[in-house]
Design an enzyme around this catalytic site. Sequence first.
Site, PDB file in Angstrom:
ATOM      1  N   GLU A  67      75.304  58.057 119.726  1.00 11.41           N
ATOM      2  CA  GLU A  67      76.069  58.536 120.893  1.00 11.41           C
ATOM      3  C   GLU A  67      75.136  58.818 122.067  1.00 11.41           C
ATOM      4  OE1 GLU A  67      78.147  61.598 118.727  1.00 11.41           O
ATOM      5  OE2 GLU A  67      79.133  60.009 117.595  1.00 11.41           O
TER       6      GLU A  67
ATOM      7  N   LYS B  93      77.831  67.994 116.670  1.00 14.34           N
ATOM      8  CA  LYS B  93      78.191  67.341 117.946  1.00 14.34           C
ATOM      9  C   LYS B  93      78.750  68.361 118.937  1.00 14.34           C
ATOM     10  CE  LYS B  93      79.142  63.113 115.406  1.00 14.34           C
ATOM     11  NZ  LYS B  93      79.649  61.763 115.455  1.00 14.34           N
TER      12      LYS B  93
ATOM     13  N   GLY C 296      82.023  58.147 112.677  1.00 18.25           N
ATOM     14  CA  GLY C 296      83.265  58.718 113.184  1.00 18.25           C
ATOM     15  C   GLY C 296      84.469  57.814 113.064  1.00 18.25           C
TER      16      GLY C 296
ATOM     17  N   SER D 202      80.474  58.408 108.369  1.00 17.54           N
ATOM     18  CA  SER D 202      81.676  58.727 107.600  1.00 17.54           C
ATOM     19  C   SER D 202      81.374  59.120 106.154  1.00 17.54           C
ATOM     20  CB  SER D 202      82.686  57.561 107.670  1.00 17.54           C
ATOM     21  OG  SER D 202      83.094  57.352 109.005  1.00 17.54           O
TER      22      SER D 202
ATOM     23  N   GLU E 262      72.246  54.924 110.471  1.00 19.75           N
ATOM     24  CA  GLU E 262      73.653  55.185 110.768  1.00 19.75           C
ATOM     25  C   GLU E 262      74.254  53.949 111.437  1.00 19.75           C
ATOM     26  OE1 GLU E 262      74.529  59.616 111.174  1.00 19.75           O
ATOM     27  OE2 GLU E 262      73.696  59.008 113.091  1.00 19.75           O
TER      28      GLU E 262
ATOM     29  N   ASN F  76      75.604  67.307 111.612  1.00 16.01           N
ATOM     30  CA  ASN F  76      75.572  67.165 113.076  1.00 16.01           C
ATOM     31  C   ASN F  76      76.921  67.624 113.610  1.00 16.01           C
ATOM     32  OD1 ASN F  76      75.421  66.354 115.732  1.00 16.01           O
ATOM     33  ND2 ASN F  76      75.495  64.151 115.279  1.00 16.01           N
TER      34      ASN F  76
ATOM     35  N   GLY G 270      78.500  63.924 110.101  1.00 19.79           N
ATOM     36  CA  GLY G 270      79.141  64.396 111.326  1.00 19.79           C
ATOM     37  C   GLY G 270      80.405  65.175 111.005  1.00 19.79           C
TER      38      GLY G 270
ATOM     39  N   HIS H 208      70.343  59.503 118.414  1.00 14.90           N
ATOM     40  CA  HIS H 208      71.680  59.329 117.829  1.00 14.90           C
ATOM     41  C   HIS H 208      72.429  58.243 118.606  1.00 14.90           C
ATOM     42  CE1 HIS H 208      75.841  60.155 116.705  1.00 14.90           C
ATOM     43  NE2 HIS H 208      75.335  60.718 115.614  1.00 14.90           N
TER      44      HIS H 208
HETATM   45  C1  PEP Z   1      76.982  61.324 112.912  1.00 13.01           C
HETATM   46  O1  PEP Z   1      77.430  61.776 113.945  1.00 13.01           O
HETATM   47  O2  PEP Z   1      75.762  61.273 112.767  1.00 13.01           O
HETATM   48  C2  PEP Z   1      77.906  60.873 111.888  1.00 13.01           C
HETATM   49  C3  PEP Z   1      77.428  60.243 110.853  1.00 13.01           C
HETATM   50  O3  PEP Z   1      79.243  61.147 112.074  1.00 13.01           O
HETATM   51  P1  PEP Z   1      80.425  60.955 110.986  1.00 13.01           P
HETATM   52  O4  PEP Z   1      79.922  61.529 109.689  1.00 13.01           O
HETATM   53  O5  PEP Z   1      81.577  61.717 111.560  1.00 13.01           O
HETATM   54  O6  PEP Z   1      80.675  59.499 110.887  1.00 13.01           O
END
Ligand code: PEP
Length: 248
Positions: free
Chosen positions: A94, A8, A170, A210, A164, A6, A231, A92
Amino acid sequence: MFIAGNWKLHKGPQEADTLATALKRALADETAVDIAVAPPFISIPAVVDRLKHTGILVAGQDVHPEIKGAFTSAVSSEMLKDAGCAYTLVGHSERRSIFGDDDAVVNAKVHAAFRAGLLPILCCGETLPQREAGQAVEVVTRQLAAGLAGLAADQVVSTTIAYEPVWAIGTGVTASPDQAQEMHAAIRSWLAANFPAFVPTQTRIQYGGSVKPGNARELLSQPDIDGALVGGASLDADSFLAIVRAGA
Ligand code: PEP
């Protein structure tokens, strides 16, 4: 095993093409792992073009429930399909927290994805206060019940569930393999209790939050973890490749 990146709000068309080119070079012949990347809408044509004839598929990061109309800035699932996408992220965290997508909107978006022939990657996950209050499984299964409402069993199987935990996205804090496995097993039990027997065994459940080259192998080796939604670490070709290889 299904690994998705992703991107973003990163990578305009030129940078996206550079990253897609690097992924194509390294992963064009990868068959052990299904791979998708979700660029920003404006970069989708460049990435679709670069990745054609490879096994790496392209996803939208979101989709609007309507087909067309006066919805300034929105992109429909039909448009994503027309642009060459195979998947779209839906729900998601966000989108839920910043843009206000509630469970009803998320469900409408899941249906919109299937309407156009896209496969949804349905994201779910609890916040830290919800986890600390012992509500994590309840929150996640409530999101799933709402998000999957009205789907036929074969559509549920075609939906990738991305667990998630919001506190891990993040932040650099990853759920431990045990924490992730525990939730994935709970999701599979919930699927078993609510759908025909083939659904829990055939539905893919990704972990996201992460995921990095250094923790991917242990997370992906858990019995109920079928892939990762990545991400930050998907923005760099080498780290995304390392995560894909950890799943191979
Ligand atoms: C995401 O945006 O779905 C995500 C898991 O981000 P990150 O890997 O940066 O935590």
